[in-house]
Motif scaffolding. Sequence first.
Motif, short mmCIF file in Angstrom:
data_model
loop_
_atom_site.label_atom_id
_atom_site.label_comp_id
_atom_site.label_asym_id
_atom_site.label_seq_id
_atom_site.Cartn_x
_atom_site.Cartn_y
_atom_site.Cartn_z
N THR A 1 -7.34 7.09 16.17
CA THR A 1 -6.00 7.48 16.46
C THR A 1 -5.91 9.03 16.25
OG1 THR A 1 -4.90 5.30 15.93
CG2 THR A 1 -3.38 7.16 15.98
N PHE A 2 -5.20 9.63 17.31
CA PHE A 2 -5.14 11.18 17.43
C PHE A 2 -3.80 11.26 17.24
CE2 PHE A 2 -9.74 11.60 17.88
CZ PHE A 2 -9.97 10.51 18.30
N GLY A 3 -3.41 12.24 16.39
CA GLY A 3 -1.85 12.66 16.15
C GLY A 3 -1.64 14.07 15.89
N ASN A 4 -2.53 14.86 16.21
CA ASN A 4 -1.90 16.39 15.85
C ASN A 4 -0.62 16.58 16.72
OD1 ASN A 4 -3.83 16.91 14.17
ND2 ASN A 4 -5.44 18.15 15.62
N PRO A 5 0.30 17.24 16.02
CA PRO A 5 1.63 17.37 16.63
C PRO A 5 1.56 18.24 17.80
CG PRO A 5 1.48 18.80 14.44
CD PRO A 5 0.32 17.78 14.69
N ASP A 6 0.65 19.20 18.05
CA ASP A 6 0.58 20.00 19.31
C ASP A 6 -0.55 19.74 20.38
OD1 ASP A 6 -1.67 20.30 17.94
OD2 ASP A 6 -1.41 22.51 17.73
N ARG A 7 -0.84 18.11 20.18
CA ARG A 7 -2.01 17.75 21.22
C ARG A 7 -1.30 17.43 22.52
NH1 ARG A 7 -1.62 12.68 22.21
NH2 ARG A 7 -3.63 12.73 22.98
N ASP A 8 0.18 17.36 22.67
CA ASP A 8 0.71 17.32 23.87
C ASP A 8 1.86 18.47 23.93
OD1 ASP A 8 2.77 16.46 25.79
OD2 ASP A 8 1.75 14.65 26.07
N PRO A 9 1.79 19.16 24.88
CA PRO A 9 2.86 20.51 24.99
C PRO A 9 4.20 20.03 24.88
CG PRO A 9 1.77 20.31 26.90
CD PRO A 9 0.86 19.17 26.03
N ARG A 10 4.49 18.88 25.40
CA ARG A 10 5.99 18.41 25.45
C ARG A 10 6.78 18.32 24.15
NH1 ARG A 10 4.53 13.81 29.65
NH2 ARG A 10 3.00 13.67 28.42
N TYR A 11 5.92 17.08 23.50
CA TYR A 11 6.60 16.76 22.10
C TYR A 11 5.31 16.06 21.35
CZ TYR A 11 7.42 12.90 25.56
OH TYR A 11 7.19 12.30 26.59
N LEU B 1 0.75 -1.34 0.03
CA LEU B 1 0.01 -0.17 0.20
C LEU B 1 0.79 1.28 -0.13
CD1 LEU B 1 -2.58 -1.27 2.83
CD2 LEU B 1 -2.84 -1.03 0.11
N PRO B 2 0.55 2.24 -0.76
CA PRO B 2 1.20 3.45 -0.51
C PRO B 2 1.27 4.01 0.78
CG PRO B 2 -0.85 3.96 -1.65
CD PRO B 2 -0.72 2.35 -1.47
N GLY B 3 2.32 4.71 1.15
CA GLY B 3 2.38 5.26 2.53
C GLY B 3 3.69 5.70 3.01
N GLY B 4 4.13 5.99 4.04
CA GLY B 4 5.51 6.57 4.57
C GLY B 4 5.49 7.37 5.84
N PHE B 5 6.56 7.50 6.34
CA PHE B 5 6.63 7.92 7.85
C PHE B 5 6.03 9.24 7.72
CE2 PHE B 5 9.77 4.88 7.21
CZ PHE B 5 9.95 4.10 8.48
N ILE B 6 5.59 9.46 8.91
CA ILE B 6 5.09 10.95 9.38
C ILE B 6 6.19 11.91 9.60
CG2 ILE B 6 2.89 9.96 10.35
CD1 ILE B 6 3.93 11.03 13.09
N GLN B 7 5.87 13.03 9.44
CA GLN B 7 7.11 14.28 9.73
C GLN B 7 6.64 14.37 11.14
OE1 GLN B 7 6.78 17.22 6.65
NE2 GLN B 7 7.82 15.64 4.99
N VAL B 8 7.38 14.29 12.04
CA VAL B 8 7.19 14.30 13.41
C VAL B 8 7.36 15.68 13.87
CG1 VAL B 8 8.51 13.75 15.74
CG2 VAL B 8 8.40 12.04 13.83
N GLY B 9 6.44 16.09 14.43
CA GLY B 9 6.40 17.53 15.16
C GLY B 9 5.84 18.35 14.00
N ARG B 10 5.68 17.97 12.72
CA ARG B 10 5.28 19.02 11.83
C ARG B 10 3.91 18.78 11.17
NH1 ARG B 10 9.02 20.18 7.57
NH2 ARG B 10 10.29 18.19 7.84
N GLU B 11 3.32 17.67 11.21
CA GLU B 11 1.99 17.55 10.48
C GLU B 11 1.26 16.65 11.17
OE1 GLU B 11 3.03 15.62 6.69
OE2 GLU B 11 4.03 13.92 7.61
N SER B 12 -0.33 16.58 10.77
CA SER B 12 -1.09 15.63 11.52
C SER B 12 -1.15 14.30 10.85
CB SER B 12 -2.57 16.19 11.47
OG SER B 12 -2.93 16.40 10.30
N LEU B 13 -1.91 13.46 11.37
CA LEU B 13 -1.99 12.02 10.69
C LEU B 13 -2.52 12.35 9.23
CD1 LEU B 13 -2.94 10.11 13.80
CD2 LEU B 13 -0.68 10.16 12.58
N GLU B 14 -3.57 12.78 9.23
CA GLU B 14 -4.25 13.14 8.10
C GLU B 14 -3.57 14.07 6.91
OE1 GLU B 14 -8.51 13.99 8.08
OE2 GLU B 14 -8.31 14.86 6.04
#
Lengths: 234, 234
Positions: free
Chosen positions: B84-94, A48-61
Amino acid sequence: MGTPRTYTYDYPMPAVTVDCVVFGWDDNDLHVLLIERGEKPYEGQAALPGGFIQVGRESLEQAARRELEEETGIRNYHLEQLGTFGNPDRDPRYHVVTVAYFALVRKSDHRPRGGTDARSAAWCPLDEVPSLAFDHDEILAVAKKRLYGKLRYKPLGFQLLPRKFPLRDLQRLYETASGGEVDKRNFRKKVLEMGILEDLNETESDVAHRAARLYRFNESAYRKRSRDGWHFEL
Amino acid sequence: MGTPRTYTYDYPMPAVTVDCVVFGWDDNDLHVLLIERGEKPYEGQAALPGGFIQVGRESLEQAARRELEEETGIRNYHLEQLGTFGNPDRDPRYHVVTVAYFALVRKSDHRPRGGTDARSAAWCPLDEVPSLAFDHDEILAVAKKRLYGKLRYKPLGFQLLPRKFPLRDLQRLYETASGGEVDKRNFRKKVLEMGILEDLNETESDVAHRAARLYRFNESAYRKRSRDGWHFEL
DNA sequence: GCCTGATAGTGTGATTGTCACACCCAAGCA
DNA sequence: TGCTTGGGTGTGACAATCACACTATCAGGC
């Protein structure tokens, strides 16, 4: 770009990826969009197409949309979260938690092999899907079940069909999803009485038989009825 | 135990947690299980029970069950993934990605304040829930919607009621979920005709009015009917 | 022990929705 | 022009759903 650096934590961390199950409809059959893996684990195998999330920069969607657009060039589609898969051994390298998304696109909107670049993305009929990398077989199975279930009580079918479609095609799609046959007259009556289809007063062209009328999904009518407590069901 | 050490990666990594929305039913009302946070972000504020997954050692569902049992001591309950919830700012730490689970328990099975230890866990009526830590308000809202929707077409209500229950209580639960009132006679007829309730030939005791008959959910009858293509709906 | 308040339990008829079913029509192509 | 393909249309039988009101049983207070 930027100096190479590393990231250190007090605890082991899992990686998080997004994977997308993209469905398309092609007159008679459901298709899924698959890529061929260009890198090591499962290299050369379909996935399936996909890849790593950009940590700290984007939401899952956002990550799911970004990956999809990067890898397949598609735009304007229905996207919803499907579920998250996180068995520790689902990736042979290390613990990878993947958030699976579920997309519906109009194949007709995208040139046959839209691939902008990179790895080849291709449509594959649902009943000819080969064995997939990682646990993607399982993810696909869940997606299929969800699609078939949801088509009956949410107007998702219209996200798969071209904007203008004859009732025949809508019926075919629903028959595929339900696995059974449906009576034509009852189907038409039911669908038309919902009042969520707009009759375009146009007909198909280039067909070798009587041309069918074309309809369009009327989203605002749908929303109005929904607000009044009505609910879609087929 | 073990030497303190650190973990280094080539890319930034997100943390992954599980959070559980635990519903219980108490004669007349739905309740959620909340804990009071004992640590820094949002210290002292109410939150959903949950915690970090053990990377490389457990699946997401195992993590959810472990956390629930550690924090609240409950066992034997229905558990399913919510989202699953993954907004980058949902936790103030990281960046923390959380996989939310959804549990249904029989409050009657667990002593009023089951807390084995640690932070206090307490039941809170659904309409008195205070503002929660992180994005837990949003998670709870999604869970509520899912619960109300799902009660109608899956026999989940029986996971909330005591094993033996009078039809009145079942009706109350469904009225709560649907937000409307239901005709007693029609409800009884419909439910009993499903053939998935076993009449125990027992009645309530200690009630200040005519005692009601008690019933039990007959799971194997339910499964048999499901296999034959029937589906539950209320 | 009898009265009261509270809830349990029970059947029918009217209406509505669901289902099964068959024929004529329009258009392209040979 | 006629053959083939699928488009488009209505009705009647049956099943499900809904609205609706009274009698039965129990506990507790007087």
